[in-house]
Design an enzyme around this catalytic site. Structure first.
Site, PDB file in Angstrom:
ATOM      1  N   ARG A  55       0.792  -1.224   0.000  1.00  0.00           N
ATOM      2  CA  ARG A  55       0.000   0.000   0.000  1.00  0.00           C
ATOM      3  C   ARG A  55       0.827   1.277   0.000  1.00  0.00           C
ATOM      4  O   ARG A  55       0.572   2.191  -0.783  1.00  0.00           O
ATOM      5  CB  ARG A  55      -0.911   0.072   1.246  1.00  0.00           C
ATOM      6  CG  ARG A  55      -2.202  -0.639   1.136  1.00  0.00           C
ATOM      7  CD  ARG A  55      -2.563  -1.224   2.469  1.00  0.00           C
ATOM      8  NE  ARG A  55      -1.576  -2.222   2.787  1.00  0.00           N
ATOM      9  CZ  ARG A  55      -1.646  -3.486   2.347  1.00  0.00           C
ATOM     10  NH1 ARG A  55      -2.670  -3.861   1.642  1.00  0.00           N
ATOM     11  NH2 ARG A  55      -0.696  -4.373   2.610  1.00  0.00           N
ATOM     12  N   THR A  56       1.798   1.359   0.897  1.00  0.00           N
ATOM     13  CA  THR A  56       2.485   2.641   1.068  1.00  0.00           C
ATOM     14  C   THR A  56       3.239   3.002  -0.212  1.00  0.00           C
ATOM     15  O   THR A  56       3.111   4.121  -0.729  1.00  0.00           O
ATOM     16  CB  THR A  56       3.443   2.569   2.273  1.00  0.00           C
ATOM     17  OG1 THR A  56       2.714   2.060   3.380  1.00  0.00           O
ATOM     18  CG2 THR A  56       4.002   3.935   2.609  1.00  0.00           C
ATOM     19  N   LYS A  84      27.111  -3.981  -2.595  1.00  0.00           N
ATOM     20  CA  LYS A  84      28.558  -3.849  -2.814  1.00  0.00           C
ATOM     21  C   LYS A  84      29.205  -3.122  -1.647  1.00  0.00           C
ATOM     22  O   LYS A  84      30.378  -2.767  -1.705  1.00  0.00           O
ATOM     23  CB  LYS A  84      28.820  -3.063  -4.103  1.00  0.00           C
ATOM     24  CG  LYS A  84      28.233  -3.696  -5.344  1.00  0.00           C
ATOM     25  CD  LYS A  84      28.460  -2.755  -6.534  1.00  0.00           C
ATOM     26  CE  LYS A  84      27.470  -3.042  -7.644  1.00  0.00           C
ATOM     27  NZ  LYS A  84      27.365  -1.903  -8.570  1.00  0.00           N
ATOM     28  N   ARG A 105      11.292   3.660   3.308  1.00  0.00           N
ATOM     29  CA  ARG A 105      10.901   2.692   4.346  1.00  0.00           C
ATOM     30  C   ARG A 105      12.140   1.891   4.693  1.00  0.00           C
ATOM     31  O   ARG A 105      12.885   1.444   3.804  1.00  0.00           O
ATOM     32  CB  ARG A 105       9.803   1.762   3.854  1.00  0.00           C
ATOM     33  CG  ARG A 105       9.568   0.631   4.838  1.00  0.00           C
ATOM     34  CD  ARG A 105       8.337  -0.160   4.554  1.00  0.00           C
ATOM     35  NE  ARG A 105       7.130   0.614   4.840  1.00  0.00           N
ATOM     36  CZ  ARG A 105       5.916   0.089   4.837  1.00  0.00           C
ATOM     37  NH1 ARG A 105       5.746  -1.197   4.573  1.00  0.00           N
ATOM     38  NH2 ARG A 105       4.862   0.826   5.103  1.00  0.00           N
ATOM     39  N   HIS A 133       5.104   5.869  11.446  1.00  0.00           N
ATOM     40  CA  HIS A 133       4.586   5.734  10.080  1.00  0.00           C
ATOM     41  C   HIS A 133       3.628   6.916   9.893  1.00  0.00           C
ATOM     42  O   HIS A 133       2.407   6.755   9.859  1.00  0.00           O
ATOM     43  CB  HIS A 133       3.866   4.381   9.968  1.00  0.00           C
ATOM     44  CG  HIS A 133       3.564   3.940   8.576  1.00  0.00           C
ATOM     45  ND1 HIS A 133       3.698   4.747   7.465  1.00  0.00           N
ATOM     46  CD2 HIS A 133       3.108   2.736   8.106  1.00  0.00           C
ATOM     47  CE1 HIS A 133       3.349   4.073   6.386  1.00  0.00           C
ATOM     48  NE2 HIS A 133       2.996   2.850   6.756  1.00  0.00           N
TER      49      HIS A 133
HETATM   50  N1   CP Z   1      -0.238  -0.055   5.842  1.00  0.00           N
HETATM   51  C1   CP Z   1       0.969  -0.298   5.302  1.00  0.00           C
HETATM   52  O1   CP Z   1       1.993   0.323   5.657  1.00  0.00           O
HETATM   53  O2   CP Z   1       0.938  -1.264   4.329  1.00  0.00           O
HETATM   54  P1   CP Z   1       2.194  -1.752   3.493  1.00  0.00           P
HETATM   55  O3   CP Z   1       3.155  -2.412   4.452  1.00  0.00           O
HETATM   56  O4   CP Z   1       1.633  -2.705   2.471  1.00  0.00           O
HETATM   57  O5   CP Z   1       2.826  -0.538   2.865  1.00  0.00           O
END
Ligand code: CP
Length: 303
Positions: A55-56, A84, A105, A133
């Site tokens: 999703r993110t 590397k 992320r 988040h």
């Molecule tokens: N809600 C969320 O962060 O989903 P993903 O891990 O799929 O990005």
């Protein structure tokens, strides 16, 4: 807005949050009207995903493309020069010369903050370990506002993995900025909400309860989370708690509440709940697009 990066929900106040929610509604209206915006024409979003995501990453990429911009990035560090031995600092420095904004992320807490120190362009935290988040929090708040009509005065029950769930940590803090919000933490003893979050709530005078039994009496939002196998240092601990908390039809039918989940889910929600009008988790993941459009616009507008 005066903000260069979005690393933690703590970086912004209630006024900024409300501005983003208002802008998100405009973006949702644009999406629903099928109009195309060109405000990001010529701009590049770099998505650096050191950890899996559906999703993110995809909603960030959709958001940038819906605004007329384009996207570069990676989803698997095995295909990058990290293998590397390239340092994190060098990777961020190089990418910030290619893109106009970075969404990152990373499994390590604090990685996004560190990236913002090395980057010459805005950095958005798309999730750092069990820490924060913030864009998920903004879309969670947006979901509550859109589906209930208010955030002030609501009661939210968090269910499941409250120890490692970064979405819970970020959302608790954001909710504490609103008036008369009450929180109920429902989890096994091993996955209780961290004490520092409890201290925050005490300091801010937020009413909360901790319990091990699922009791949704008087709750407006039940926010379910997955027990995250990947965060457990000890696999035996995971085996002890997995599947312990599951939302069933009996818990929610005939209740005037909404059910949210940041997704992905495994088995913590009975799939028959998906057909109930209270189930809002797919709507919630859709809202990720307009909210991230608003965030991109706000961060790039001020450059
Ligand atoms: N809600 C969320 O962060 O989903 P993903 O891990 O799929 O990005």
């Amino acid at each position: 807005m005066g903000l260069k990066h979005l690393i933690s929900i703590r970086d912004i106040g209630k006024k900024e949050i409300l501005n983003i929610l208002e802008e998100s509604k405009k973006m949702e209206d644009v999406l629903n009207s099928k109009k195309t915006l060109k405000i990001m024409e010529g701009k590049i979003l770099a998505t650096l995903f050191y950890e899996p995501s559906t999703r993110t990453r995809l909603s960030f990429e959709t958001a940038m493309k819906r605004l007329g911009g384009s996207v570069i990035g990676f989803t698997d560090i095995r295909n990058t020069s990290v293998m590397k031995g390239e340092s994190f600092r060098d990777t961020i420095r190089v990418v910030s010369d290619y893109g106009d904004i970075i969404a990152i992320r990373h499994p390590c807490e604090g990685a996004a903050r560190l990236a913002s120190e090395y980057s010459s362009v805005p950095v958005i935290n798309a999730g750092d370990g069990s820490n924060q988040h913030p864009t998920q929090t903004l879309l969670d708040l947006y979901t509550i506002k859109r589906e209930i009509g208010r955030i002030d005065g609501i009661t939210v029950a968090f269910l499941g993995d409250l120890k490692y769930g970064r979405t819970v940590h970020s959302l608790c803090y954001a909710l504490s900025l609103f008036k008369d919000v009450e929180i109920r933490f429902i989890s096994p003893e091993e996955l209780r909400i961290p004490r520092e979050i409890v201290c925050d709530l005490l300091e801010r005078g937020v009413k909360f309860q901790e319990m091990e039994t699922i009791d949704l009496e008087g709750v407006d939002v039940v926010y379910v989370t997955r027990i995250q196998r990947e965060r457990f240092p000890d696999p035996n601990e995971y085996e002890r708690v997995k599947g312990k908390y599951k939302l069933t039809l009996e818990h929610v039918k005939d209740r005037d509440l909404i059910i949210m989940h940041p997704l992905p889910r495994v088995d913590e929600i009975d799939p028959r709940i998906d057909d109930l009008p209270q189930a809002k988790y797919f709507q919630q993941s859709f809202y990720g697009v307009p909210v991230r459009m608003a965030i991109l616009k706000m961060l790039l507008d001020q450059k």
